[in-house]
Design a protein around this motif. Structure first.
Motif, PDB file in Angstrom:
ATOM      1  N   ALA A  54       9.621  18.519 -10.439  1.00 33.31           N
ATOM      2  CA  ALA A  54      10.470  17.820  -9.461  1.00 33.31           C
ATOM      3  C   ALA A  54      11.767  17.358 -10.111  1.00 33.31           C
ATOM      4  O   ALA A  54      12.854  17.576  -9.565  1.00 33.31           O
ATOM      5  CB  ALA A  54       9.722  16.636  -8.859  1.00 33.31           C
ATOM      6  N   LYS A  55      11.654  16.758 -11.283  1.00 34.71           N
ATOM      7  CA  LYS A  55      12.854  16.268 -11.972  1.00 34.71           C
ATOM      8  C   LYS A  55      13.772  17.416 -12.356  1.00 34.71           C
ATOM      9  O   LYS A  55      14.995  17.289 -12.253  1.00 34.71           O
ATOM     10  CB  LYS A  55      12.460  15.437 -13.190  1.00 34.71           C
ATOM     11  CG  LYS A  55      11.908  14.080 -12.810  1.00 34.71           C
ATOM     12  CD  LYS A  55      11.607  13.230 -14.011  1.00 34.71           C
ATOM     13  CE  LYS A  55      11.130  11.858 -13.552  1.00 34.71           C
ATOM     14  NZ  LYS A  55      10.940  10.937 -14.655  1.00 34.71           N
ATOM     15  N   ASP A  72      18.614  17.945  -1.652  1.00 33.90           N
ATOM     16  CA  ASP A  72      18.787  19.280  -1.085  1.00 33.90           C
ATOM     17  C   ASP A  72      17.464  19.726  -0.443  1.00 33.90           C
ATOM     18  O   ASP A  72      16.475  19.939  -1.140  1.00 33.90           O
ATOM     19  CB  ASP A  72      19.192  20.251  -2.200  1.00 33.90           C
ATOM     20  CG  ASP A  72      19.411  21.674  -1.733  1.00 33.90           C
ATOM     21  OD1 ASP A  72      19.091  21.993  -0.566  1.00 33.90           O
ATOM     22  OD2 ASP A  72      19.908  22.484  -2.548  1.00 33.90           O
ATOM     23  N   PRO A  73      17.441  19.890   0.892  1.00 28.05           N
ATOM     24  CA  PRO A  73      16.205  20.306   1.574  1.00 28.05           C
ATOM     25  C   PRO A  73      15.665  21.657   1.082  1.00 28.05           C
ATOM     26  O   PRO A  73      14.455  21.870   1.066  1.00 28.05           O
ATOM     27  CB  PRO A  73      16.604  20.401   3.044  1.00 28.05           C
ATOM     28  CG  PRO A  73      17.877  19.655   3.166  1.00 28.05           C
ATOM     29  CD  PRO A  73      18.526  19.650   1.830  1.00 28.05           C
ATOM     30  N   ALA A  77      11.868  22.397  -0.282  1.00 28.43           N
ATOM     31  CA  ALA A  77      11.026  23.492   0.206  1.00 28.43           C
ATOM     32  C   ALA A  77      10.572  24.374  -0.954  1.00 28.43           C
ATOM     33  O   ALA A  77       9.407  24.787  -1.016  1.00 28.43           O
ATOM     34  CB  ALA A  77      11.785  24.314   1.245  1.00 28.43           C
ATOM     35  N   GLU A  78      11.471  24.624  -1.899  1.00 26.54           N
ATOM     36  CA  GLU A  78      11.134  25.435  -3.072  1.00 26.54           C
ATOM     37  C   GLU A  78      10.086  24.720  -3.926  1.00 26.54           C
ATOM     38  O   GLU A  78       9.125  25.327  -4.396  1.00 26.54           O
ATOM     39  CB  GLU A  78      12.405  25.698  -3.888  1.00 26.54           C
ATOM     40  CG  GLU A  78      12.171  26.550  -5.120  1.00 26.54           C
ATOM     41  CD  GLU A  78      13.433  26.732  -5.963  1.00 26.54           C
ATOM     42  OE1 GLU A  78      13.292  27.239  -7.084  1.00 26.54           O
ATOM     43  OE2 GLU A  78      14.545  26.338  -5.517  1.00 26.54           O
ATOM     44  N   ALA A  85       1.575  26.998  -4.730  1.00 22.80           N
ATOM     45  CA  ALA A  85       1.148  28.187  -5.480  1.00 22.80           C
ATOM     46  C   ALA A  85       0.394  27.781  -6.740  1.00 22.80           C
ATOM     47  O   ALA A  85      -0.679  28.323  -7.037  1.00 22.80           O
ATOM     48  CB  ALA A  85       2.352  29.056  -5.817  1.00 22.80           C
ATOM     49  N   LYS A  86       0.943  26.817  -7.480  1.00 21.54           N
ATOM     50  CA  LYS A  86       0.290  26.369  -8.716  1.00 21.54           C
ATOM     51  C   LYS A  86      -1.074  25.739  -8.445  1.00 21.54           C
ATOM     52  O   LYS A  86      -2.015  25.926  -9.208  1.00 21.54           O
ATOM     53  CB  LYS A  86       1.172  25.356  -9.459  1.00 21.54           C
ATOM     54  CG  LYS A  86       2.321  25.963 -10.185  1.00 21.54           C
ATOM     55  CD  LYS A  86       1.843  26.632 -11.433  1.00 21.54           C
ATOM     56  CE  LYS A  86       2.979  27.213 -12.230  1.00 21.54           C
ATOM     57  NZ  LYS A  86       2.515  28.221 -13.167  1.00 21.54           N
TER      58      LYS A  86
END
Length: 122
Positions: A54-55, A72-73, A77-78, A85-86
């Motif tokens: 995240a950071k 940033d949306p 989402a990414e 997935a992880k």
């Protein structure tokens, strides 16, 4: 060794915590506590990696809610896609499946902890 996913470990941790409230023999309680400790270690590492990701993507953790926030949306989402997935990748946990029959679990609980238990037929 137990093969599972982090997502299943998180679900199992919650179900096993409920079983841990039941009074059973010492051997069963000890086995459950040891498994819970192993799951907690794996989840703690995953949470740390989630925070690093995240950071690195510009996200911050809300101190009150523990939620990840991104300006940033698209980055949010990414981030969510990567974490999902992880959390579904197969991992190995250095733990032995345990017998939970002493806890008299219901079918739903058994389904939630299936990767971490042993049955008499095995």
């Amino acid at each position: 060794m137990v093969k599972t996913t982090v997502l299943k470990a998180i679900i199992a941790r919650n179900e096993l915590a409920e079983l841990g409230k039941k009074e059973v023999d010492f051997k069963s309680s000890l086995a459950l506590a040891q498994l819970q400790k192993k799951l907690e270690e794996v989840i703690e590492v995953f949470d740390g990696e989630k925070l690093k990701l995240a950071k690195s993507m510009g996200g911050e953790v809300d101190a009150k809610t523990g939620q990840f926030n991104f300006a940033d949306p698209d980055k949010q989402a990414e981030f969510i896609a990567k974490i999902q997935a992880k959390s579904n990748e197969e991992i190995e946990i250095d733990a032995k499946p345990i017998d939970i029959s002493a806890f008299n679990p219901n079918a739903n609980t058994i389904l939630q902890v299936m990767d971490f238990i042993t049955t008499e037929e095995e």
